[in-house]
Design an enzyme around this catalytic site. Structure first.
Site, PDB file in Angstrom:
ATOM      1  N   ASP A   5       1.338  16.791  14.192  1.00 56.39           N
ATOM      2  CA  ASP A   5       1.538  16.768  12.734  1.00 56.39           C
ATOM      3  C   ASP A   5       0.211  16.542  12.022  1.00 56.39           C
ATOM      4  OD1 ASP A   5       3.087  17.068  10.459  1.00 56.39           O
ATOM      5  OD2 ASP A   5       3.628  14.940  10.344  1.00 56.39           O
ATOM      6  N   LEU A  50       0.820  -1.209   0.000  1.00 53.69           N
ATOM      7  CA  LEU A  50       0.000   0.000   0.000  1.00 53.69           C
ATOM      8  C   LEU A  50       0.852   1.257   0.000  1.00 53.69           C
ATOM      9  CD1 LEU A  50      -2.631  -1.088   2.688  1.00 53.69           C
ATOM     10  CD2 LEU A  50      -2.935  -1.085   0.208  1.00 53.69           C
ATOM     11  N   GLY A  51       2.066   1.148   0.544  1.00 56.86           N
ATOM     12  CA  GLY A  51       2.949   2.315   0.613  1.00 56.86           C
ATOM     13  C   GLY A  51       4.324   1.922   1.107  1.00 56.86           C
ATOM     14  N   ILE A  52       5.292   2.821   0.889  1.00 55.12           N
ATOM     15  CA  ILE A  52       6.674   2.566   1.304  1.00 55.12           C
ATOM     16  C   ILE A  52       7.157   3.758   2.112  1.00 55.12           C
ATOM     17  CG2 ILE A  52       9.041   2.180   0.526  1.00 55.12           C
ATOM     18  CD1 ILE A  52       7.913   0.848  -1.978  1.00 55.12           C
ATOM     19  N   GLY A  53       7.743   3.483   3.280  1.00 55.25           N
ATOM     20  CA  GLY A  53       8.248   4.540   4.148  1.00 55.25           C
ATOM     21  C   GLY A  53       9.732   4.382   4.422  1.00 55.25           C
ATOM     22  N   ASP A 108      -0.542   8.452  11.635  1.00 59.05           N
ATOM     23  CA  ASP A 108       0.835   8.935  11.758  1.00 59.05           C
ATOM     24  C   ASP A 108       1.061   9.712  13.057  1.00 59.05           C
ATOM     25  OD1 ASP A 108       3.461   9.581  11.460  1.00 59.05           O
ATOM     26  OD2 ASP A 108       3.273  10.291   9.395  1.00 59.05           O
ATOM     27  N   THR A 148       5.138  19.853  10.186  1.00 58.15           N
ATOM     28  CA  THR A 148       5.251  20.192   8.770  1.00 58.15           C
ATOM     29  C   THR A 148       5.214  21.712   8.646  1.00 58.15           C
ATOM     30  OG1 THR A 148       4.175  18.120   8.144  1.00 58.15           O
ATOM     31  CG2 THR A 148       4.159  19.898   6.505  1.00 58.15           C
ATOM     32  N   PHE A 164      11.257   3.208   7.024  1.00 56.73           N
ATOM     33  CA  PHE A 164      11.676   2.004   7.747  1.00 56.73           C
ATOM     34  C   PHE A 164      11.266   0.708   7.049  1.00 56.73           C
ATOM     35  CE2 PHE A 164      10.376   4.930  11.397  1.00 56.73           C
ATOM     36  CZ  PHE A 164      11.590   5.597  11.372  1.00 56.73           C
ATOM     37  N   GLY A 165      10.390   0.793   6.072  1.00 54.35           N
ATOM     38  CA  GLY A 165       9.875  -0.427   5.448  1.00 54.35           C
ATOM     39  C   GLY A 165       8.659  -0.102   4.613  1.00 54.35           C
ATOM     40  N   ASN A 196      -2.285  13.170   6.748  1.00 55.10           N
ATOM     41  CA  ASN A 196      -2.362  12.298   7.925  1.00 55.10           C
ATOM     42  C   ASN A 196      -3.799  12.067   8.389  1.00 55.10           C
ATOM     43  OD1 ASN A 196       0.374  11.895   7.970  1.00 55.10           O
ATOM     44  ND2 ASN A 196       0.790  13.506   9.458  1.00 55.10           N
ATOM     45  N   LYS A 233      -2.398  17.190   9.404  1.00 57.59           N
ATOM     46  CA  LYS A 233      -2.442  17.748   8.050  1.00 57.59           C
ATOM     47  C   LYS A 233      -3.269  16.785   7.202  1.00 57.59           C
ATOM     48  CE  LYS A 233       2.080  15.683   6.960  1.00 57.59           C
ATOM     49  NZ  LYS A 233       3.442  15.949   6.477  1.00 57.59           N
ATOM     50  N   LYS A 280       2.041  -2.571   8.856  1.00 59.15           N
ATOM     51  CA  LYS A 280       3.239  -1.756   8.690  1.00 59.15           C
ATOM     52  C   LYS A 280       4.443  -2.608   9.085  1.00 59.15           C
ATOM     53  CE  LYS A 280       3.032   2.623  10.011  1.00 59.15           C
ATOM     54  NZ  LYS A 280       3.125   3.879  10.826  1.00 59.15           N
ATOM     55  N   VAL A 321       4.131  -0.716   3.933  1.00 53.48           N
ATOM     56  CA  VAL A 321       2.811  -1.044   4.474  1.00 53.48           C
ATOM     57  C   VAL A 321       2.129  -1.963   3.471  1.00 53.48           C
ATOM     58  CG1 VAL A 321       0.589  -0.173   5.263  1.00 53.48           C
ATOM     59  CG2 VAL A 321       2.656   1.178   5.651  1.00 53.48           C
TER      60      VAL A 321
END
Length: 230
Positions: free
Chosen positions: A139, A22-25, A157, A174, A27-28, A144, A141, A45, A30
């Site tokens: 944070d 679903l997504g990449i951050g 988040d 942010t 640390f790794g 998030n 926004k 995650k 999702v």
């Protein structure tokens, strides 16, 4: 506990079968997953321990997990389970299917007042719950805030979140959403979240944030002067 797919990626972790990313951050990644017996969809995650240590983020990750474990609210993402392995931490969370509020605002240009009010009530409810439990998010926004299948808000988040008993002086958040007291290093508390709620409300109604500048320092000066762009 973990069953690998043969390419280093786990295929099953605990009672969940992993599927698409679903997504990449930092640390790794999702991944979408389903409970192997009930079929209930979750988001997992996957936090790589080596990357967390290399980026000196162990305390931040631990704090985010601890805070989410304390939260049970309809407009805050649910953390169901944490599965530890020697190489990774698997954080099993509620799956929210309709994307970010940011993308929703972009797709519409701006929101009608009634729809903005609909989201505003939900955001306030989540923020008040956090503050009642001495948690400041720091944070908030549109990126998030996710929308579920019914179009309701889910706050995500909590990486900058903190359990707060008195003011804190950490510079985080942010840039376009920072409260003046954070920029001025005067110490901040729960008011920093309410400032973000104000920015969010403005953004929902106009399609842009109030203190826009290509130069971050000029943006900070606008925030301090509360001088919105024209």
């Amino acid at each position: 506990l973990a069953e690998n797919a043969g390419d280093g990626e786990p295929r099953v972790i605990g009672t969940y079968r992993l599927s698409k990313t679903l997504g990449i951050g930092a640390f790794g990644r999702v991944k979408l997953a389903e409970h192997v017996t009930t079929g209930h969809k979750v988001a997992v995650k996957i936090l790589n321990r080596a990357k967390i240590v290399a980026l000196d983020m162990s305390e931040k990750v631990k704090r985010e997990i601890n805070i989410l474990q304390r939260c049970t609210h309809p407009h805050i993402i649910r953390l169901y389970e944490v599965i530890d392995t020697p190489t990774d931490i698997f954080v099993v969370m509620e799956y929210v299917s309709n994307g970010e509020l940011f993308d929703y605002i972009v797709s519409k240009g701006r929101l009608a007042p009634d729809e903005a009010r609909h989201f505003f009530h939900q955001i306030i409810s989540g923020v008040e719950y956090c503050h009642y439990h001495h948690i400041v998010h720091r944070d908030l926004k549109p990126e998030n805030l996710l929308l579920d299948a019914q179009g309701y808000i889910k706050m995500i988040d909590f990486g900058f979140a903190k359990v707060l008993r008195e003011k804190t002086w950490t510079l985080c958040g942010t840039p376009e959403y920072l409260a003046p007291e954070i920029i001025l290093n005067k110490g901040h508390g729960f008011g920093a979240d309410w400032w973000c709620v104000g920015i969010l409300t403005y953004e929902c109604l106009t399609g842009t944030t109030p203190f826009v500048s290509n130069d971050p320092m000029e943006g900070y000066r606008k925030i301090i002067r509360s001088e919105e762009h024209t």
